[in-house]
Design a protein around this motif. Structure first.
Motif, PDB file in Angstrom:
ATOM      1  N   ARG A 159       0.837  -1.204   0.000  1.00 31.66           N
ATOM      2  CA  ARG A 159       0.000   0.000   0.000  1.00 31.66           C
ATOM      3  C   ARG A 159       0.870   1.252   0.000  1.00 31.66           C
ATOM      4  NH1 ARG A 159      -4.065  -1.927   4.854  1.00 31.66           N
ATOM      5  NH2 ARG A 159      -5.116  -3.622   3.738  1.00 31.66           N
ATOM      6  N   ALA A 160       1.964   1.194   0.743  1.00 32.07           N
ATOM      7  CA  ALA A 160       2.859   2.353   0.804  1.00 32.07           C
ATOM      8  C   ALA A 160       3.469   2.638  -0.571  1.00 32.07           C
ATOM      9  CB  ALA A 160       3.964   2.096   1.825  1.00 32.07           C
ATOM     10  N   ARG A 161       3.867   1.598  -1.280  1.00 29.37           N
ATOM     11  CA  ARG A 161       4.474   1.783  -2.613  1.00 29.37           C
ATOM     12  C   ARG A 161       3.546   2.512  -3.577  1.00 29.37           C
ATOM     13  NH1 ARG A 161       8.005  -1.660  -5.537  1.00 29.37           N
ATOM     14  NH2 ARG A 161       6.212  -2.271  -6.779  1.00 29.37           N
ATOM     15  N   GLU A 162       2.261   2.281  -3.424  1.00 29.75           N
ATOM     16  CA  GLU A 162       1.293   2.926  -4.313  1.00 29.75           C
ATOM     17  C   GLU A 162       1.179   4.421  -4.042  1.00 29.75           C
ATOM     18  OE1 GLU A 162      -2.278   0.827  -3.549  1.00 29.75           O
ATOM     19  OE2 GLU A 162      -1.615  -1.053  -4.483  1.00 29.75           O
ATOM     20  N   LEU A 163       1.564   4.838  -2.829  1.00 32.24           N
ATOM     21  CA  LEU A 163       1.383   6.234  -2.427  1.00 32.24           C
ATOM     22  C   LEU A 163       2.678   7.034  -2.404  1.00 32.24           C
ATOM     23  CD1 LEU A 163      -1.077   5.506   0.522  1.00 32.24           C
ATOM     24  CD2 LEU A 163      -1.685   6.561  -1.670  1.00 32.24           C
ATOM     25  N   LEU A 164       3.815   6.350  -2.378  1.00 33.47           N
ATOM     26  CA  LEU A 164       5.106   7.027  -2.292  1.00 33.47           C
ATOM     27  C   LEU A 164       5.676   7.308  -3.674  1.00 33.47           C
ATOM     28  CD1 LEU A 164       6.590   4.830   0.570  1.00 33.47           C
ATOM     29  CD2 LEU A 164       5.938   7.243   0.777  1.00 33.47           C
TER      30      LEU A 164
ATOM     31  N   THR B 185      12.315   6.857  -4.445  1.00 32.94           N
ATOM     32  CA  THR B 185      12.784   7.565  -3.249  1.00 32.94           C
ATOM     33  C   THR B 185      13.259   6.517  -2.237  1.00 32.94           C
ATOM     34  OG1 THR B 185      10.570   7.522  -2.296  1.00 32.94           O
ATOM     35  CG2 THR B 185      11.172   9.462  -3.620  1.00 32.94           C
ATOM     36  N   PRO B 186      14.021   6.936  -1.225  1.00 32.64           N
ATOM     37  CA  PRO B 186      14.459   5.960  -0.205  1.00 32.64           C
ATOM     38  C   PRO B 186      13.293   5.219   0.438  1.00 32.64           C
ATOM     39  CG  PRO B 186      15.720   7.990   0.013  1.00 32.64           C
ATOM     40  CD  PRO B 186      14.647   8.268  -0.997  1.00 32.64           C
ATOM     41  N   ASP B 187      12.202   5.932   0.737  1.00 35.00           N
ATOM     42  CA  ASP B 187      11.054   5.271   1.352  1.00 35.00           C
ATOM     43  C   ASP B 187      10.432   4.254   0.401  1.00 35.00           C
ATOM     44  OD1 ASP B 187      11.316   6.588   3.734  1.00 35.00           O
ATOM     45  OD2 ASP B 187       9.737   8.067   3.351  1.00 35.00           O
ATOM     46  N   TRP B 188      10.306   4.603  -0.867  1.00 36.75           N
ATOM     47  CA  TRP B 188       9.728   3.683  -1.851  1.00 36.75           C
ATOM     48  C   TRP B 188      10.601   2.440  -1.981  1.00 36.75           C
ATOM     49  CZ3 TRP B 188      11.180   1.390  -6.435  1.00 36.75           C
ATOM     50  CH2 TRP B 188      10.164   0.846  -7.227  1.00 36.75           C
ATOM     51  N   ARG B 189      11.926   2.628  -1.992  1.00 33.82           N
ATOM     52  CA  ARG B 189      12.830   1.473  -2.100  1.00 33.82           C
ATOM     53  C   ARG B 189      12.744   0.596  -0.861  1.00 33.82           C
ATOM     54  NH1 ARG B 189      16.269   5.435  -4.445  1.00 33.82           N
ATOM     55  NH2 ARG B 189      17.455   5.662  -2.503  1.00 33.82           N
ATOM     56  N   ARG B 190      12.594   1.221   0.323  1.00 34.11           N
ATOM     57  CA  ARG B 190      12.475   0.436   1.545  1.00 34.11           C
ATOM     58  C   ARG B 190      11.172  -0.360   1.531  1.00 34.11           C
ATOM     59  NH1 ARG B 190      13.611  -3.268   4.493  1.00 34.11           N
ATOM     60  NH2 ARG B 190      12.724  -3.287   6.588  1.00 34.11           N
TER      61      ARG B 190
ATOM     62  N   ALA C   5      10.505  -9.062   1.263  1.00 37.35           N
ATOM     63  CA  ALA C   5      10.862  -9.711   2.536  1.00 37.35           C
ATOM     64  C   ALA C   5      12.352  -9.774   2.748  1.00 37.35           C
ATOM     65  CB  ALA C   5      10.266 -11.111   2.611  1.00 37.35           C
ATOM     66  N   SER C   6      13.069  -8.791   2.257  1.00 32.26           N
ATOM     67  CA  SER C   6      14.502  -8.729   2.512  1.00 32.26           C
ATOM     68  C   SER C   6      14.728  -7.786   3.674  1.00 32.26           C
ATOM     69  CB  SER C   6      15.258  -8.221   1.281  1.00 32.26           C
ATOM     70  OG  SER C   6      14.828  -6.918   0.934  1.00 32.26           O
ATOM     71  N   ARG C   7      15.706  -8.087   4.493  1.00 32.33           N
ATOM     72  CA  ARG C   7      15.978  -7.267   5.668  1.00 32.33           C
ATOM     73  C   ARG C   7      17.279  -6.513   5.473  1.00 32.33           C
ATOM     74  NH1 ARG C   7      14.388  -6.484  10.642  1.00 32.33           N
ATOM     75  NH2 ARG C   7      15.868  -5.890  12.256  1.00 32.33           N
TER      76      ARG C   7
ATOM     77  N   ALA D 287      21.353   4.500   7.957  1.00 27.95           N
ATOM     78  CA  ALA D 287      21.505   5.442   6.850  1.00 27.95           C
ATOM     79  C   ALA D 287      20.137   5.946   6.389  1.00 27.95           C
ATOM     80  CB  ALA D 287      22.250   4.781   5.696  1.00 27.95           C
ATOM     81  N   LEU D 288      19.170   5.015   6.325  1.00 24.14           N
ATOM     82  CA  LEU D 288      17.828   5.389   5.901  1.00 24.14           C
ATOM     83  C   LEU D 288      17.191   6.360   6.898  1.00 24.14           C
ATOM     84  CD1 LEU D 288      15.550   4.822   3.820  1.00 24.14           C
ATOM     85  CD2 LEU D 288      14.715   3.068   5.389  1.00 24.14           C
TER      86      LEU D 288
END
Length: 468
Positions: free
Chosen positions: A426-431, A435-440, A447-449, A457-458
């Motif tokens: 859901r976040a990806r659709e809105l970001l 951007t760093p947030d979209w990549r996170r 499911a990668s940590r 850094a983030l």
């Protein structure tokens, strides 16, 4: 570990004002979940690390990699397990009479860690623990709080801690851990006398049947022969007559007073009577009154303590926590600020301040609260409570994408990966893309940590962007 049902999710806040359940921060985990309360408290954690870190180092372990779980349970118990985690029940801490006795138990458990005793793969596999242990490693110390369904996902599907207690150690492993623990204490210039004293205090446990023994001695077989062998060992060592320092004794009493006040408030008021004017006694009474929902009596004692110790960040934090939890949010701000100013590197103190600022519902305060939470996450990137509060703050600011990403982080660090993926999508659709947030968010969907370095850094990047 005992297998009886307990409430999961008691999370003490930063200072034990912080043993103050982070009540507003921490909603109880679903009642049906089986498990126990994991407690966070900056002051107690620091005391435990001061006791433990030299022992870990003497064992060849990096103290920074050993996670101490403070378990809110009256049962006398402790454990060491895969992933370099050591659990200490509040019940065990309260049973120790001196710092040296507690260090003795820690040294013994470190003997199990250093000897890889918890890594018995056949028993772990039979118990189905390997996947659960790995899940716990994703951030259980962040606090099983603020997300009842996530907590249930984490603990409700397995009797994790109960099974740990059922595993137990062989008598040979116990003897090895005894000998190793004595050597670690000697290497740090401390006596092994306390470990012998602790075991001696519970020598009678060997005559009880399994159901009547303390959990610690069900999983750690005790015998008179073993005690005497350990006694003979430590009495020959050069530092046998070493004693606890006055500072160590004072810290141990403070830790026990705080635990007693929060966990057993009525008992604390009997044990620490009004005629006892010592610092630990007044501290315990203030906490006990707070827990018994008498905030004014608690604050009166606390204000006297602060007048005498105005550089103590934990007293200020406790005052702020009491005020916040009894709906005096505006009054809580200044004590919380004082606590952070006195101890700026304590993530839990910043989280409490962030919580208070967000609760004021002033746009400028909320923005400042976001900054405090991000600063806390630089040091504790897996703190689920901080992520939950950050999601609330973003929601108040109308930042829907950031709020969903923060919620995804909260679930991810509680081990609820599927729920985390849902919010991350859901976040990806809105970001904004790339951007760093979209990549996170993309990382969570996959499911990668990230590494701790990437998380820091983030957090720093986001902090710089929102608080230039």
């Amino acid at each position: 570990m005992t297998s009886r049902k307990r409430t999961v999710g008691k999370t003490f806040g930063a200072g034990l004002s912080a043993l103050a359940l982070l009540a507003s921060v921490a909603a109880p985990i679903a009642a049906q979940a089986q498990g126990l309360s994991l407690i966070r408290d900056t002051e107690i954690e620091e005391i435990l690390h001061r006791d433990s870190d030299p022992i870990y180092a003497a064992a060849g372990l990096d103290p920074k990699t050993v996670r101490i779980l403070l378990v809110g349970d009256k049962e006398l118990n402790a454990f060491a397990t895969q992933g370099l985690m050591m659990g200490l029940n509040t019940g065990l801490i309260l049973q120790t009479e001196t710092p040296n006795q507690l260090k003795g138990v820690i040294a013994h458990e470190t003997g199990h860690l250093a000897g890889a005793h918890p890594l018995r793969s056949d028993e772990m596999m039979k118990a189905g623990l390997r996947p659960m242990i790995l899940t716990m490693g994703l951030g259980v110390l962040a606090a099983l709080a603020g997300a009842p369904d996530a907590g249930a996902v984490l603990l409700g599907n397995a009797s994790y801690f109960g099974t740990l207690g059922a595993l137990g150690y062989s008598r040979e492993q116990e003897s090895r851990a005894d000998q190793a623990g004595a050597n670690f204490l000697e290497a740090t210039g401390q006596s092994g006398r306390g470990l012998v004293e602790f075991f001696d205090n519970f020598r009678y446990q060997e005559v009880f049947d399994q159901s009547r023994r303390f959990a610690y001695f069900r999983s750690h077989p005790l015998s008179s022969d073993r005690i005497e062998a350990l006694r003979a060992k430590v009495e020959r060592l050069p530092h046998y007559d070493a004693v606890d320092t006055p500072d160590e004794l004072a810290e141990h009493e403070i830790m026990k007073a705080k635990l007693e006040g929060f966990i057993n408030p009525q008992t604390a008021l009997i044990k620490y009577r009004e005629t006892d004017r010592s610092f630990p006694a007044r501290y315990a009474r203030s906490i006990a009154y707070y827990q018994m929902k008498e905030p004014d009596r608690a604050l009166k004692i606390l204000d006297d303590l602060i007048a005498e110790n105005d550089k103590n960040p934990y007293l200020w934090e406790l005052k702020g926590q009491i005020l916040f939890e009894f709906n005096r949010v505006a009054l809580a701000e200044e004590p919380q600020r004082r606590s952070v100013a006195l101890k700026p590197d304590a993530a839990l103190l910043r989280i409490n301040l962030g919580q208070t600022l967000i609760g004021l519902d002033d746009p400028k305060k909320i923005e400042e609260g976001v900054g405090e939470l991000k600063r806390a996450l630089i040091n504790e990137g897996d703190n689920a409570v901080a992520w939950r509060l950050l999601a609330q703050a973003y929601d108040k600011q109308g930042k829907d994408g950031e709020a969903r990403l923060a919620t995804a982080e909260q679930y991810f660090n509680l081990g609820a990966v599927q729920e985390a993926r849902v919010f991350a999508m859901r976040a990806r659709e809105l970001l904004k893309k790339d951007t760093p947030d979209w990549r996170r968010a993309t990382d969570i969907v996959l499911a990668s940590r990230p590494s701790d370095q990437d998380l820091k850094a983030l957090a720093k990047e986001g902090l710089t962007a929102s608080n230039p």
